[in-house]
Design an enzyme around this catalytic site. Structure first.
Site, mmCIF file in Angstrom:
data_model
loop_
_atom_site.group_PDB
_atom_site.id
_atom_site.type_symbol
_atom_site.label_atom_id
_atom_site.label_comp_id
_atom_site.label_asym_id
_atom_site.label_seq_id
_atom_site.Cartn_x
_atom_site.Cartn_y
_atom_site.Cartn_z
ATOM 1 N N HIS A 96 13.371 -2.990 -43.946
ATOM 2 C CA HIS A 96 14.030 -2.113 -42.980
ATOM 3 C C HIS A 96 14.934 -2.896 -42.048
ATOM 4 C CE1 HIS A 96 11.754 1.501 -43.999
ATOM 5 N NE2 HIS A 96 10.926 0.598 -44.482
ATOM 6 N N GLU A 116 14.848 -29.667 -45.577
ATOM 7 C CA GLU A 116 14.990 -31.092 -45.226
ATOM 8 C C GLU A 116 15.157 -31.983 -46.445
ATOM 9 O OE1 GLU A 116 11.743 -32.448 -42.593
ATOM 10 O OE2 GLU A 116 13.387 -32.720 -41.173
ATOM 11 N N LYS A 146 17.717 -36.436 -31.153
ATOM 12 C CA LYS A 146 16.657 -37.160 -30.445
ATOM 13 C C LYS A 146 17.248 -38.100 -29.392
ATOM 14 C CE LYS A 146 13.429 -37.112 -34.339
ATOM 15 N NZ LYS A 146 12.670 -37.894 -35.323
#
Lengths: 406, 406
Positions: free
Chosen positions: B281, B252, B392
């Site tokens: 792995h 951010e 938002k």
């Protein structure tokens, strides 16, 4: 399973990828009969064994690394573990896994390694044996390849052993005993898992466009355009482990130095797991404004209908939340996040409608096929992993020379 | 905390980055007094409050998104939760978090949002209130900014409220009540946390080369060389949540469209969490043979000394494991993996020697400083997040129009 892509791209791009799928289908159909993972059949020895052991164990611990546990984990999370049974996975060494390894009498310990010599798995097995108070041979079962240390160990100790077929790579082995032992313990319907898997194989040769071709064509198209990161944005708790399983499949299968003609290509796409909704608050700033090097693949499973919220007068400013459940808000965020990223980046989405055995088989086989087909498109071997040896040799050499300081 | 870099690079490169650190130090010292996060002092109101509530609660639930929970989670994992107390974090919505939200009488619910209007946090608060059987105002505490919905809500209901200072961004807020409420509940020594934090600040202006400058110079140097991914490879269970906290901070703070002069830069580095040993792995094939677009930053904490393995005669082929504990094998793999990646990619490592309050404060402040300094080097604002608004707005619009289908 549905692959959503049409709503994100313009018509000419959609035409070009759909045409590419038709061309590709003609080419792939010839070779695809050789892909071992698509030939796996139900292991009746395994099914009969768990049938005969019914009621003996209520706890199952699977010990293995990478492909030896991720698929079984994905399966258990997708279908959920029935009450009265518990299942644990050990895919690391050190303090965190010791509690799962400690001996308890009602537990079946399933030790998995295709090569039969994965060092962490062997170390965990030694730890387990060191702590066993009873007769370990009666509580351990082993899944391994047709040769190697674990096969010999099982045979010497008369330990029940299941075969991972030679032509099925570890990360493609979910439908072998690697995944199906846990399925048998939890009494999932294995025939339905195989029915889903076969449905994916049938779709692949049918006339309608199949998801694996589309996923392969879209991802390699954007890889060519330098979208070298594939963000796997998961909006379903039931699918998170499946996404981690797919992360290994995609990374190991496609991250290759050399192509099939021996040219240095250093290809591959870096898969990155993001979790909705929390990573909206952690990564979206970077995803929207940072470098345009990402292709986004969303995952959405079915959601339980849960109770609606009642925002009382105190919460007036948030009255739009009233009448929605937490799950509904989560799925509104899924849609919104998808759309906000699609402004500057390519987005696709994989949706599944039910958490059934059949859906799981279908989803997993579609993702395996997509990976193998992408390997064909990139002209690389999607089934080997030559890059992992050096670390193993160095570990052995450090331990042999006793060079550790904690 | 130690930053290891000298063993991975050649002399001329080391000289150039160390010289760059000296130049940088002169430049930064002028502005760094303005960084709010470095000015945070112990909140005595908070400390007194928890002192006065001692023995009242044995469970603590922190409700918040991103920076409102990640730092507190990191702290609890690093120092571990004392017996008799439990702590849970809710940083999502939907089925998974409902059990934490359900009301129980011995629980303190800590609701955290700097803006005071984070929609998931408010939705979870509404859910909690809808399910409260007693008097919610006595069990909820709120940490929020100096204005906004949560501040008003707390004041209207006479709910105990703590301040997140205006000049401290959410992801930099660990030393405010956002992180220190959990620390107080768990009775960690807050003075020692601040002592560690201050140690980092003192190091920064001392004469020896400080880790934050080095981390900033090395990462931005490799970002210029197109190492756009930063793999955070964690070999300590105690540090995994710290790595997730840092993943948000880095993403951010540095993922930005516009630089300080208003130029479009689309800069930033994509942080990717990898977990040792399991991701050896799962991802090493890609990391070693795939695109050379990654810088690797390892994290290693102290390990408990655990019991040595005894590989009996059955395990002859693995006799080199005998006399080593699982933790020792893990740390051999840490060294081996570092070295195997260093063949083709730049590698650095952050090591901490003890899991004490002081070490945690030092580590966290060093990572915050490194992030802010990197922002200076990239000429971007490391403290804003303009890219998160669209999602938002879209969520609100979807919910308002009732466009959800589950």
């Amino acid at each position: 399973m549905r692959l959503l892509y049409r709503e994100f791209f313009d018509k000419s791009f959609i035409n070009s990828i759909e045409n590419e799928c038709i061309r590709l289908k003609k080419r792939i159909t010839k070779t695809f009969g050789n892909w071992g993972f698509s030939l796996v059949k139900k292991d009746t020895d395994l099914v009969n064994y768990f049938e005969s052991q019914k009621g003996k164990w209520n706890r199952f611990v699977q010990i293995g690394m990478g492909g030896s546990v991720l698929g079984a984990q994905a399966l258990c999370e997708f279908l959920s573990v029935p009450k009265g049974k518990s299942i644990e996975f050990v895919d690391d060494i050190g303090s965190s896994c010791v509690s799962s390894l400690n001996y308890s009498p009602n537990t079946c310990y399933h030790v998995v390694s295709k090569s039969g010599s994965t060092v962490e798995t062997i170390a965990n097995l030694i730890y387990l044996i060191n702590h066993f108070k009873g007769n370990p041979d009666k509580q351990i079962i082993i899944s391994t390849g047709s040769s190697g240390f674990l096969k010999e160990y099982a045979d010497n100790h008369n330990i029940k052993r299941f075969l991972i077929p030679d032509n099925v790579g570890g990360r493609y082995s979910l439908f072998t005993p690697v995944g199906m032992a846990a399925a048998s313990f939890l009494e999932y319907d294995i025939d339905k898992i195989f029915a889903g898997m076969n449905r994916a194989l049938e779709n692949l040769i049918s006339d309608t466009p199949a998801s694996p071709y589309l996923l392969a064509v879209i991802t390699s198209e954007f890889l060519r355009k330098n979208r070298r990161n594939l963000v796997l944005f998961c909006y379903s708790e039931r699918l998170l482990k499946t996404v981690y399983w797919f992360r290994q499949l995609w990374a190991e299968s496609l991250g290759k130095l050399i192509d099939r003609d021996g040219n240095q290509v250093r290809t591959g796409q870096t898969p990155i797991v993001a979790q909705g909704t929390s990573d909206q608050h952690s990564q979206i700033q970077l995803y929207r404004e940072g470098p345009l090097d990402k292709l986004f693949c969303f995952f959405r499973g079915p959601a339980d209908h849960d109770e609606k919220l009642h925002a009382g007068p105190d919460f007036d400013r948030f009255s739009y939340l009233s009448g929605h459940s937490l799950n509904e808000i989560k799925y509104a965020e899924y849609s919104a996040t998808k759309d906000s990223l699609a402004e500057h980046s390519p987005v696709i989405s994989i949706e599944t409608d039910s958490c059934s055995e059949q859906s799981f088989g279908l989803l997993i086989m579609n993702l395996m096929l997509a990976t193998a087909i992408t390997g064909e498109l990139l002209n690389i071997d999607a089934f080997n992993q030559p890059g992992v040896e050096l670390g193993k040799q160095l570990t052995k050499s450090i331990l042999t020379k006793n060079e550790i300081r904690l």
